[in-house]
Scaffold this motif. Structure first.
Motif, PDB file in Angstrom:
ATOM      1  N   ASP A   1     -14.896   1.787   5.803  1.00 42.08           N
ATOM      2  CA  ASP A   1     -15.444   3.105   6.131  1.00 42.08           C
ATOM      3  C   ASP A   1     -15.385   3.306   7.646  1.00 42.08           C
ATOM      4  O   ASP A   1     -16.250   2.853   8.385  1.00 42.08           O
TER       5      ASP A   1
ATOM      6  N   ILE B   1     -11.985   5.372  -4.115  1.00 44.36           N
ATOM      7  CA  ILE B   1     -11.636   4.056  -3.566  1.00 44.36           C
ATOM      8  C   ILE B   1     -12.754   3.059  -3.838  1.00 44.36           C
ATOM      9  O   ILE B   1     -12.513   1.923  -4.270  1.00 44.36           O
TER      10      ILE B   1
ATOM     11  N   LEU C   1     -10.612   6.863   8.110  1.00 51.25           N
ATOM     12  CA  LEU C   1     -10.603   7.052   6.664  1.00 51.25           C
ATOM     13  C   LEU C   1     -11.295   8.356   6.284  1.00 51.25           C
ATOM     14  O   LEU C   1     -10.839   9.083   5.389  1.00 51.25           O
TER      15      LEU C   1
ATOM     16  N   LEU D   1     -17.243   0.604   0.027  1.00 50.36           N
ATOM     17  CA  LEU D   1     -16.290   0.380   1.105  1.00 50.36           C
ATOM     18  C   LEU D   1     -16.823  -0.702   2.040  1.00 50.36           C
ATOM     19  O   LEU D   1     -18.033  -0.930   2.136  1.00 50.36           O
TER      20      LEU D   1
ATOM     21  N   SER E   1     -12.415  -7.631   1.871  1.00 50.76           N
ATOM     22  CA  SER E   1     -11.988  -6.509   1.035  1.00 50.76           C
ATOM     23  C   SER E   1     -12.914  -6.223  -0.146  1.00 50.76           C
ATOM     24  O   SER E   1     -12.556  -5.434  -1.007  1.00 50.76           O
TER      25      SER E   1
ATOM     26  N   SER F   1       0.852  -1.189   0.000  1.00 52.54           N
ATOM     27  CA  SER F   1       0.000   0.000   0.000  1.00 52.54           C
ATOM     28  C   SER F   1       0.883   1.233   0.000  1.00 52.54           C
ATOM     29  O   SER F   1       1.736   1.385   0.884  1.00 52.54           O
TER      30      SER F   1
ATOM     31  N   PRO G   1     -10.301  -1.702   2.205  1.00 49.61           N
ATOM     32  CA  PRO G   1     -10.788  -0.336   2.451  1.00 49.61           C
ATOM     33  C   PRO G   1     -12.085  -0.356   3.252  1.00 49.61           C
ATOM     34  O   PRO G   1     -13.076  -0.937   2.824  1.00 49.61           O
TER      35      PRO G   1
ATOM     36  N   SER H   1      -9.788  11.503   4.174  1.00 48.34           N
ATOM     37  CA  SER H   1     -10.432  11.938   2.924  1.00 48.34           C
ATOM     38  C   SER H   1     -10.777  13.423   2.929  1.00 48.34           C
ATOM     39  O   SER H   1     -10.998  14.005   1.860  1.00 48.34           O
TER      40      SER H   1
END
Length: 245
Positions: free
Chosen positions: A183, A201, A187, A210, A239, A143, A181, A191
């Protein structure tokens, strides 16, 4: 269905005051476990525990071995240990601060090692236990900006698999869950500096959304039940299809 209850089991969730940790704690409590929310943020851990039947909060700073030891003394016998706490500092690797590496190593890897060393012997002596390590899909696939974070979280893979082998005869399982990713408030804060990041994303995820803390918690809770007694040494992603194996 049989085998999905955790009545009478004592479950520790580190980082239980955060979004994913609180969701894990809530699912375990719903299955009947007595949950201990372990967090460096004791006031919010106490708030999370107050909403769950039979739950309590205890402070622990995973970066401080003395704090981990004190937690081990205070918590008593534990059947389920969910290593959810983690620290991520995003910065390009060549510009990263080694002091940040140290913090992430201490919280993300050394802390779980120390806490497991304290609590695993009781599980093996009683002949039942569950270890679940919450890592990251970033540790599986890489990442950008998270080199040190990914390295420390990837260390959990080797630890979990080794423990799966060493503790198997005592009916203690050890698995890794890797959120993609998700929520979370963290995050959303990131953002704010990049409008449209969350939507960008989500468009890159096969399921086109998400993940939620509940998505992660459901798998963690299942791995703690008797229905998952034959699953050990595994690394599983949550994911939305970003990582497929």
């Amino acid at each position: 269905m049989d085998g999905l209850r955790l009545d009478g089991r004592v479950a520790v969730v580190t980082g239980g005051a955060g979004a994913i940790g609180a969701a894990i704690a809530a699912d375990l409590a719903a299955l009947g476990a007595h949950v201990v929310i372990a967090d460096v943020d004791l006031p919010n851990a106490e708030k999370a525990a107050a909403g769950l039947p039979g739950a309590r909060a205890l402070p622990v700073d995973l970066a401080a071995p003395a704090s981990v030891g004190a937690f081990g003394d205070a918590v008593g016998p534990v059947d389920i240990l969910v290593h959810n706490a983690g620290v991520s500092i995003v910065e390009p690797f060549t510009e990263s601060d080694p002091a940040h590496w140290d913090l992430m190593w201490q919280v993300n890897l050394r802390g779980p090692m120390l806490l497991t060393k304290l609590l695993l012997p009781g599980m093996t002596a009683r002949g039942w236990g569950r270890l679940v390590f919450v890592s990251s899909d970033g540790a599986r696939a890489g990442s950008g900006g998270e080199g040190a974070y990914a390295a420390t979280k990837a260390g959990l893979f080797g630890l979990a698999k080794t423990l799966a082998r060493e503790a198997a005869r005592a009916h203690v399982t050890s698995n890794v869950v890797c959120p993609g990713p998700t929520d979370t408030p963290m995050l959303r804060r990131v953002s704010e500096a990049e409008p449209g990041l969350v939507d960008k994303i989500a468009r890159g995820i096969p399921l086109r959304r998400l993940g939620t803390p509940a998505d992660v918690a459901g798998l963690v809770a299942y791995l703690c039940t008797d229905r998952a007694a034959y699953i050990t040494g595994q690394t599983l992603s949550v994911s939305g299809g970003v990582t497929m194996q």
